[in-house]
Design an enzyme around this catalytic site. Structure first.
Site, PDB file in Angstrom:
ATOM      1  N   GLY A  66       0.672  -1.120   0.075  1.00 40.72           N
ATOM      2  CA  GLY A  66       0.009   0.004  -0.106  1.00 40.72           C
ATOM      3  C   GLY A  66       0.959   1.034  -0.101  1.00 40.72           C
ATOM      4  N   CYS A  67       0.657   2.229  -0.693  1.00 43.34           N
ATOM      5  CA  CYS A  67       1.621   3.307  -1.062  1.00 43.34           C
ATOM      6  C   CYS A  67       1.761   3.864   0.309  1.00 43.34           C
ATOM      7  CB  CYS A  67       0.817   4.318  -2.025  1.00 43.34           C
ATOM      8  SG  CYS A  67      -0.749   4.870  -1.777  1.00 43.34           S
ATOM      9  N   ASN A  68       0.605   4.355   1.060  1.00 43.18           N
ATOM     10  CA  ASN A  68       0.833   5.213   2.412  1.00 43.18           C
ATOM     11  C   ASN A  68       1.528   4.204   3.368  1.00 43.18           C
ATOM     12  OD1 ASN A  68      -0.840   7.622   1.592  1.00 43.18           O
ATOM     13  ND2 ASN A  68      -2.567   5.900   1.807  1.00 43.18           N
TER      14      ASN A  68
END
Length: 348
Positions: A149-151
């Site tokens: 997940g990017c975050n």
């Protein structure tokens, strides 16, 4: 050797970014692109920037069409990619850009996602500290990879060195992120319309509800957190198409010096290509990483608050998703890790 590749979800943002990076990869042939509602349409109608792939037509996302390739990328909404796992059992390498195979805890999956829990795959953040080593070692020869997940990967990379070195206390982490709307995907949503986001900053998933929280906790535990990992995580939607600027803070361990704190991050990332620590007193901008597979990081020690402050910028579609997936793919296949990827952004 040239590897044949299929990319599902090719009409979306993540799928499009995977294709953009793969198009310049010398060891791959993009053979098949698939979608759902846009089946039968030219890829170029939905990804007009991908001129070298203008000959591709979107096919249906079925196990039969995806099978028969050396590598399959699943760039599908959360909860959808897991259905293809068994059907693609003969595929040498499958990389999931969704969340279906990231979490090791079914309890966490049930609490934040719900639906069927799928087996965890090798996590695709090569630079992440894990048990005194790097996640890259686990990616060598991997056949199933869960892109991050990017975050989650941005925050995890920000704080893992401090956790591993024991110079911060992970029981009281606070992370506030400015994020671009491309992270929410390409589906039409009222809150993501230009008229709703231009000229304003909008918090969302406030109060411990964001789905990336258990992924961060999992990564920091793997980095060596001896006690609980508690995080107050607040993303804020801002009017930039791409990017994450994550400001993460955590209490300092007793008795650590400023030099020891910085040394933890320098030791972790001093030899890394795609995670770069800026000189003391410098902090990154999201504009500096647009289009690049680079995480730029600045660190400060706030003695008045007794906390470390780490500011990290990434392009959520590259280092946050597609770039991480391809970097992990390169490692799994034994290719040079940086093949097809760049540290250079696009400016202005």
């Amino acid at each position: 050797m040239t590897y044949s590749v299929a990319v599902s979800g090719a009409s979306g943002y993540a799928g499009g970014e995977i294709l953009r990076l793969l198009a310049s990869h010398p060891d791959l042939e993009i053979r098949t692109v698939t979608a759902h509602s846009t089946v039968g349409q030219p890829l170029i109608a939905h990804q007009p920037h991908l001129r070298s792939l203008a000959h591709q037509t979107l096919q249906d996302t079925t196990p039969e069409i995806l099978a028969g390739h050396d590598i399959v990328f699943l760039a599908l909404p959360h909860g959808q990619s897991g259905q293809y796992t068994e059907a693609l059992g003969d595929t040498p390498l499958v990389i999931d850009a969704g969340a279906d195979h990231r979490l090791t805890s079914q309890e966490s999956w049930d609490a934040f996602y719900g639906g069927h829990f799928h087996e965890p795959w090798t996590y695709g953040v090569p630079e992440l500290l894990v048990g005194g080593a790097k996640q890259r070692e686990r990616l060598v020869g991997a056949t199933r990879i869960a892109a991050p997940g990017c975050n989650a990967s941005t925050v995890s990379l920000s704080l893992a060195p401090g956790v591993a070195a024991g110079v911060i206390d992970p029981s009281d982490i606070v992370s506030v992120l400015a994020v671009g709307p491309s992270g929410a995907g390409k589906s039409l949503k009222t809150n993501l319309l230009a008229s709703e986001i231009l000229g304003t900053a909008n918090p969302y998933a406030v109060g411990g509800t964001h789905r990336h929280i258990p992924e961060i906790q999992q990564a920091l535990k793997d980095a060596g957190a001896a006690g609980p990992v508690r995080i107050s995580f607040t993303p804020v939607l801002v009017p930039m198409a791409r990017g994450i600027l994550a400001t993460s803070t955590a209490p300092l361990a007793d008795g650590v010096s400023d030099a020891q704190i910085r040394e933890a991050w320098e030791t972790a990332y001093g030899d890394e290509t795609f995670v770069q620590l800026l000189p003391a007193g410098q902090f990154p901008r999201t504009a500096d990483v647009v289009g690049a597979n680079t995480a730029l990081m600045g660190i400060a020690v706030d003695r008045a608050a007794n906390r470390v402050v780490v500011v990290t910028a990434v392009d959520n579609l590259v280092k946050g998703t597609a770039g991480a997936a391809i970097q992990s793919m390169n490692i799994a296949l034994g290719l040079p890790e940086a093949t097809g990827l760049s540290v250079n952004g696009v400016a202005p």
